[in-house]
Write a protein that holds these residues in place. Structure first.
Motif, PDB file in Angstrom:
ATOM      1  N   SER A   6      -7.984  -2.556  -3.186  1.00 55.00           N
ATOM      2  CA  SER A   6      -8.645  -1.502  -3.307  1.00 55.00           C
ATOM      3  C   SER A   6      -8.751  -0.876  -1.712  1.00 55.00           C
ATOM      4  O   SER A   6      -8.614   0.329  -1.561  1.00 55.00           O
ATOM      5  CB  SER A   6     -10.235  -1.939  -3.709  1.00 55.00           C
ATOM      6  OG  SER A   6     -11.026  -0.771  -3.120  1.00 55.00           O
ATOM      7  N   ALA A   7      -8.517  -1.812  -0.920  1.00 55.93           N
ATOM      8  CA  ALA A   7      -8.690  -1.453   0.518  1.00 55.93           C
ATOM      9  C   ALA A   7      -7.726  -0.679   0.849  1.00 55.93           C
ATOM     10  O   ALA A   7      -7.727   0.394   1.736  1.00 55.93           O
ATOM     11  CB  ALA A   7      -8.731  -2.665   1.536  1.00 55.93           C
TER      12      ALA A   7
ATOM     13  N   ARG B 200       6.420  -3.156  -2.066  1.00 55.57           N
ATOM     14  CA  ARG B 200       5.143  -2.725  -2.091  1.00 55.57           C
ATOM     15  C   ARG B 200       4.490  -3.992  -1.924  1.00 55.57           C
ATOM     16  O   ARG B 200       3.325  -4.314  -1.090  1.00 55.57           O
ATOM     17  CB  ARG B 200       4.633  -1.952  -3.360  1.00 55.57           C
ATOM     18  CG  ARG B 200       5.219  -0.533  -3.300  1.00 55.57           C
ATOM     19  CD  ARG B 200       4.657   0.191  -4.535  1.00 55.57           C
ATOM     20  NE  ARG B 200       5.097   1.537  -4.377  1.00 55.57           N
ATOM     21  CZ  ARG B 200       4.468   2.537  -3.655  1.00 55.57           C
ATOM     22  NH1 ARG B 200       3.330   2.203  -3.045  1.00 55.57           N
ATOM     23  NH2 ARG B 200       4.811   3.773  -3.530  1.00 55.57           N
ATOM     24  N   ILE B 201       4.823  -5.224  -2.483  1.00 53.11           N
ATOM     25  CA  ILE B 201       4.355  -6.526  -2.598  1.00 53.11           C
ATOM     26  C   ILE B 201       4.213  -6.942  -1.240  1.00 53.11           C
ATOM     27  O   ILE B 201       3.188  -7.756  -0.706  1.00 53.11           O
ATOM     28  CB  ILE B 201       4.800  -7.412  -3.466  1.00 53.11           C
ATOM     29  CG1 ILE B 201       4.043  -8.774  -3.447  1.00 53.11           C
ATOM     30  CG2 ILE B 201       6.452  -7.716  -3.085  1.00 53.11           C
ATOM     31  CD1 ILE B 201       2.548  -8.643  -3.955  1.00 53.11           C
ATOM     32  N   VAL B 202       5.273  -6.709  -0.434  1.00 50.38           N
ATOM     33  CA  VAL B 202       5.406  -7.276   1.065  1.00 50.38           C
ATOM     34  C   VAL B 202       4.238  -6.564   1.928  1.00 50.38           C
ATOM     35  O   VAL B 202       3.623  -7.155   2.727  1.00 50.38           O
ATOM     36  CB  VAL B 202       6.736  -7.177   1.617  1.00 50.38           C
ATOM     37  CG1 VAL B 202       6.819  -7.449   3.298  1.00 50.38           C
ATOM     38  CG2 VAL B 202       7.693  -7.888   0.856  1.00 50.38           C
ATOM     39  N   ALA B 203       4.253  -5.216   1.807  1.00 50.23           N
ATOM     40  CA  ALA B 203       3.424  -4.432   2.437  1.00 50.23           C
ATOM     41  C   ALA B 203       1.786  -4.781   2.038  1.00 50.23           C
ATOM     42  O   ALA B 203       0.944  -4.778   3.005  1.00 50.23           O
ATOM     43  CB  ALA B 203       3.386  -2.908   2.093  1.00 50.23           C
TER      44      ALA B 203
ATOM     45  N   ARG C 285      -3.026  -9.530   5.307  1.00 49.31           N
ATOM     46  CA  ARG C 285      -3.252 -10.226   6.615  1.00 49.31           C
ATOM     47  C   ARG C 285      -4.022  -9.691   7.768  1.00 49.31           C
ATOM     48  O   ARG C 285      -4.584 -10.233   8.355  1.00 49.31           O
ATOM     49  CB  ARG C 285      -1.623 -10.833   7.078  1.00 49.31           C
ATOM     50  CG  ARG C 285      -1.595 -11.473   8.354  1.00 49.31           C
ATOM     51  CD  ARG C 285      -0.124 -12.227   8.414  1.00 49.31           C
ATOM     52  NE  ARG C 285       0.663 -11.251   8.659  1.00 49.31           N
ATOM     53  CZ  ARG C 285       1.853 -10.998   7.596  1.00 49.31           C
ATOM     54  NH1 ARG C 285       1.752 -11.755   6.435  1.00 49.31           N
ATOM     55  NH2 ARG C 285       2.504 -10.158   7.814  1.00 49.31           N
ATOM     56  N   LYS C 286      -3.593  -8.210   7.911  1.00 53.23           N
ATOM     57  CA  LYS C 286      -4.335  -7.290   8.868  1.00 53.23           C
ATOM     58  C   LYS C 286      -5.773  -7.363   8.281  1.00 53.23           C
ATOM     59  O   LYS C 286      -6.763  -7.423   9.203  1.00 53.23           O
ATOM     60  CB  LYS C 286      -4.016  -6.178   8.764  1.00 53.23           C
ATOM     61  CG  LYS C 286      -4.394  -5.226   9.919  1.00 53.23           C
ATOM     62  CD  LYS C 286      -3.511  -3.850   9.751  1.00 53.23           C
ATOM     63  CE  LYS C 286      -3.875  -3.088  11.139  1.00 53.23           C
ATOM     64  NZ  LYS C 286      -3.462  -3.577  12.523  1.00 53.23           N
TER      65      LYS C 286
ATOM     66  N   LEU D 137      -6.355   0.311   6.965  1.00 49.61           N
ATOM     67  CA  LEU D 137      -5.299  -0.381   6.077  1.00 49.61           C
ATOM     68  C   LEU D 137      -4.613   0.453   5.237  1.00 49.61           C
ATOM     69  O   LEU D 137      -3.430   0.253   5.021  1.00 49.61           O
ATOM     70  CB  LEU D 137      -6.163  -1.449   5.419  1.00 49.61           C
ATOM     71  CG  LEU D 137      -6.624  -2.508   5.883  1.00 49.61           C
ATOM     72  CD1 LEU D 137      -7.705  -3.246   4.806  1.00 49.61           C
ATOM     73  CD2 LEU D 137      -5.578  -3.437   6.235  1.00 49.61           C
ATOM     74  N   LYS D 138      -4.976   1.591   4.864  1.00 51.81           N
ATOM     75  CA  LYS D 138      -4.228   2.645   4.058  1.00 51.81           C
ATOM     76  C   LYS D 138      -3.180   3.334   4.865  1.00 51.81           C
ATOM     77  O   LYS D 138      -2.194   3.341   4.388  1.00 51.81           O
ATOM     78  CB  LYS D 138      -5.355   3.869   3.615  1.00 51.81           C
ATOM     79  CG  LYS D 138      -4.783   4.897   2.649  1.00 51.81           C
ATOM     80  CD  LYS D 138      -5.970   5.934   2.295  1.00 51.81           C
ATOM     81  CE  LYS D 138      -5.353   6.874   1.339  1.00 51.81           C
ATOM     82  NZ  LYS D 138      -4.247   7.862   1.790  1.00 51.81           N
ATOM     83  N   THR D 139      -3.516   3.510   6.188  1.00 47.00           N
ATOM     84  CA  THR D 139      -2.480   4.042   6.729  1.00 47.00           C
ATOM     85  C   THR D 139      -1.122   2.942   7.244  1.00 47.00           C
ATOM     86  O   THR D 139      -0.180   3.266   7.325  1.00 47.00           O
ATOM     87  CB  THR D 139      -3.008   4.542   8.371  1.00 47.00           C
ATOM     88  OG1 THR D 139      -4.038   5.663   8.233  1.00 47.00           O
ATOM     89  CG2 THR D 139      -2.183   5.339   9.341  1.00 47.00           C
TER      90      THR D 139
END
Length: 318
Positions: free
Chosen positions: A267-268, A289-292, A298-299, A275-277
């Motif tokens: 959701s974030a 996408r899964i890595v991102a 983590r962030k 986090l979106k940016t």
């Protein structure tokens, strides 16, 4: 185990439901105590007569260790609550045989050899312990509810799906009871309330995730960036050998916390400005996408750790 020691000592404890076996590194012999108030008092009296205790390693054993750990922390004795998987691997590296006494000796050696790498258990309030116990029960019931839902859809059941309805209803009701109990407990404790509200103020964090983080990650707000990633199992681990450089993967940590955080991150990355940016930039740069998403999680935990660390209401309540 009766002779005083002048130098710092490392102790290992193998826990059981009724008794626990204790050993000290570098000395032969073990002692067995009853796992109750009287046995714990006797153990504390013995070890405090030996000098400075550097560390007591207690394997996490389904909560049987809680009374002893609380007593050790109240006496200002450093404790490491060992992860069963890691402790088991270390013990198996020492010998094939397995007895309670050998495990206690091995845990004492584990503390002596890994001292600087072992995180000390923090002293927490009775409310925090109760909240953790409620969260564990909540997870048990939600897992059972999910399993029952899956079983009900099996094509070979015939008329049997009707037998699932009352069970699912009871589970749903009991889950709601525990949710209300957790919310009441949080509301009664100023520190828990402050932590819960600070987390809830973040985009992507709902009540379920906030409860899980407050209950299962009480260290949040006192960790470094790397510690926060490691405790949630989000630190990338190298997989290199020779000239081969394997794909970095995440592993270990507190799986239940990681699962709650991962769902919140889904959701974030849509609504949290930072986090979106961050997530969109990684995807645009060619990351899967899964890595991102894992990188965003983590962030996210580092952001939440910093928010709790710097929150003035939490500093006042602490």
């Amino acid at each position: 185990m009766k002779h005083p020691l002048a130098s710092p000592v490392y102790l290992g404890v193998d826990m059981g439901a009724a008794t626990f076996v204790a050993a000290q590194h570098g000395r032969s012999g073990t002692a067995t105590y009853t796992n109750d108030a009287a046995g714990i008092r006797a153990y504390l009296k013995a070890i405090t007569s030996w000098g400075t205790v550097a560390l007591v390693v207690v394997e996490s054993t389904g909560g049987y260790e809680n009374l002893l750990v609380a007593a050790l922390l109240s006496a200002d004795i450093p404790v490491h609550r060992a992860d069963p998987r890691r402790a088991s691997l270390f013990l198996r590296s020492l010998r094939r045989e397995k007895t309670d006494a050998l495990d206690a000796v091995g845990l004492a050696r584990y503390g002596a050899e890994r001292d600087t790498d072992l995180r000390r258990t923090r002293r927490v309030s009775a409310g925090q312990e109760q909240l953790k116990a409620l969260m564990r029960r909540y997870q048990d019931l939600t897992d059972l509810h999910a399993h029952e839902l899956t079983r009900r859809q099996a094509p070979s059941l015939g008329d049997m799906p009707d037998t699932f309805t009352p069970i699912l209803q009871v589970l749903k009701e009991q889950i709601a009871v525990i949710e209300r109990a957790m919310d009441a407990l949080i509301a009664q404790a100023p520190e828990l309330t402050a932590r819960f509200e600070a987390l809830m103020a973040q985009s992507g964090i709902g009540a379920k995730t906030a409860r899980a983080l407050v209950a299962l990650l009480p260290e949040l707000g006192t960790l470094t960036r790397r510690q926060a990633a490691a405790l949630t199992g989000l630190a990338p681990l190298a997989r290199d050998s020779g000239k081969a450089h394997g794909y970095r993967a995440t592993k270990g940590g507190r799986r239940d916390v990681r699962s709650a955080l991962f769902m919140a991150t889904l959701s974030a990355v849509r609504f949290h400005p930072t986090l979106k940016t961050f997530y969109e930039r990684l995807v645009a740069n060619g990351k899967r996408r899964i890595v991102a998403l894992i990188a965003a999680a983590r962030k996210f935990i580092t952001i939440l750790n910093a928010i709790l660390r710097d929150n003035p209401l939490l500093q006042q309540s602490g």
